[in-house]
Design a protein around this motif. Sequence first.
Motif, PDB file in Angstrom:
ATOM      1  N   LYS A 348      59.366  40.695  28.289  1.00 26.87           N
ATOM      2  CA  LYS A 348      59.712  41.889  29.064  1.00 26.87           C
ATOM      3  C   LYS A 348      58.745  43.049  28.825  1.00 26.87           C
ATOM      4  N   GLY A 349      59.110  44.012  27.972  1.00 21.21           N
ATOM      5  CA  GLY A 349      58.287  45.204  27.774  1.00 21.21           C
ATOM      6  C   GLY A 349      56.912  44.941  27.218  1.00 21.21           C
ATOM      7  N   ILE A 350      56.664  43.758  26.690  1.00 17.18           N
ATOM      8  CA  ILE A 350      55.351  43.410  26.148  1.00 17.18           C
ATOM      9  C   ILE A 350      54.262  43.521  27.204  1.00 17.18           C
ATOM     10  N   GLY A 351      54.615  43.260  28.475  1.00 25.47           N
ATOM     11  CA  GLY A 351      53.630  43.280  29.557  1.00 25.47           C
ATOM     12  C   GLY A 351      53.924  44.289  30.644  1.00 25.47           C
ATOM     13  N   ASN A 352      54.965  45.132  30.438  1.00 23.20           N
ATOM     14  CA  ASN A 352      55.281  46.184  31.418  1.00 23.20           C
ATOM     15  C   ASN A 352      55.541  45.603  32.812  1.00 23.20           C
TER      16      ASN A 352
END
Length: 510
Positions: A348-352
């Motif tokens: 998830k938030g690792i790659g925006n």
Amino acid sequence: MMCKRLLALLTSRLTAQTRRVLPRSSSSLHSKAASAMVTQMPTEMPDCDHRPVAYEGSSYEQILKTRRNHLTPNLLAHFKKPLVIHAGHMQWLYDHEGRRYLDMFGGIVTVSVGHCHPKVNQALSEQTAKLWHTTNIYMHPKIHEYAERLVAKFPGDLKSVCFVNSGSEANDLAMLMARLHTGNQDILSLRNCYHGMSPYTMGLTAHSTWRFPLPGVNNGLVHVMNPDPYQGIWGGSNCRDSPVQTTRECQCTVGCQAGDAYYNELEETFKYSLPRGKVAAMFAESIQGVGGTVQFPKGYLKRAAALVKANGGLFVADEVQTGFGRTGEHFWGFEGHDYVPDIVTMAKGIGNGFPLAAVVTTPEIAASLGQALHFNTYGGNPMASAVGIAVLDVIEEEQLQRNSLEVGTYFLTGLAKLQQRFEIIGDVRGKGLMIGVELVGNREKRTPLATPHVLDIWEKCKDLGVLFGRGGLHGNVLRIKPPMCITRADAEFAMDVLARAITESLPANN
């Protein structure tokens, strides 16, 4: 251009598409005591100087037809009249008619640094101009640069990373690694957890609503009692690591009696349901996401991890939703529980929003993958790696972890004040910008608010310009997990919208 982070309280002119005025209501729904009418200034949707290009795609009707005829039925759209979102900028989304919405769900906790963040966009554009894909049969520089940057964020010996594409893939791989490394089969997870929907992880996930009736799904998997201080059997007024606690009373003077009771239940599972000393792993989200932002009693996960390791297993921290500074005080959610896991999964938030995920573990555990050929075609590709590096840069340069702590704490304390006004807000919980608001029909019994009423409030918030998520087994928890670039003005607007939606959606004395 970046959004102006201002809350305009006075204005002489509004435009229908980019600004909406909300009168603050001083009446309360299901209130303990109705407050006197007080004249207050209206709250305005915070301004944004970004103007998206006009929508030129298919008609709304054609999109609905295509979706109905050619997309699989598991793709369920939110809202009675589903939105067609065609553009995004930082914390804002724009529909096909040009209406602007404050995104309080971040693409299901996926947009971490902001929609179409210019630095991330630039990194991706520069990489696509050079190299898209080779697979890892050839070495390319970006995956190596990114691996160095990512593992530097971890404590201890967590220094080996395997890149994949989604949270389900990451947890699936972690299950495989745990079983290979330990030689054991049984894996534990908490009821109400969500760890993915691959055939492997579907059994790990403990929600009846996310289960297909297939044989073998539960093979070697054990679901244990969820240590939920609000809805669980035991709870108290100082259980959670949060600025807001439950309304349940307790007599704890030292330690947490609820946490002790839940841990004792876990011990019972080890005594009676597992082969002694032969456990492969236990998985836990640092804060449950899909399950409704459920936090555990302080100290529970640390003790659980020690118990698992004493029985030959590994402890896996699922940071798919809580990682990358979202909880504010720490970069990883597990750090708030004061333990170091053996494996960490993230997505998830690792790659925006870009398809990217990872499993981080120790070199010793990672060596188990050398027992046979194992390959992921797209894992750690040049584009994904470039995006991952840029996301880390933005989190650091714009101090988004600190912003999550400061704005999140402001948000939580403000929502706690709404809880005092509205009886249907049974619980406010979370940490940083990982927030849940549980809506109840009876606060004393903690019964879920009836679904039609929840949907009315949720729809009204959308109509007023704020997009919340929903979670929990009954869908009665508003999930607030926005891009980490939001401001106090955004939080204030969202709270005002929620207050107005509650007031207008249900009869005052229902």
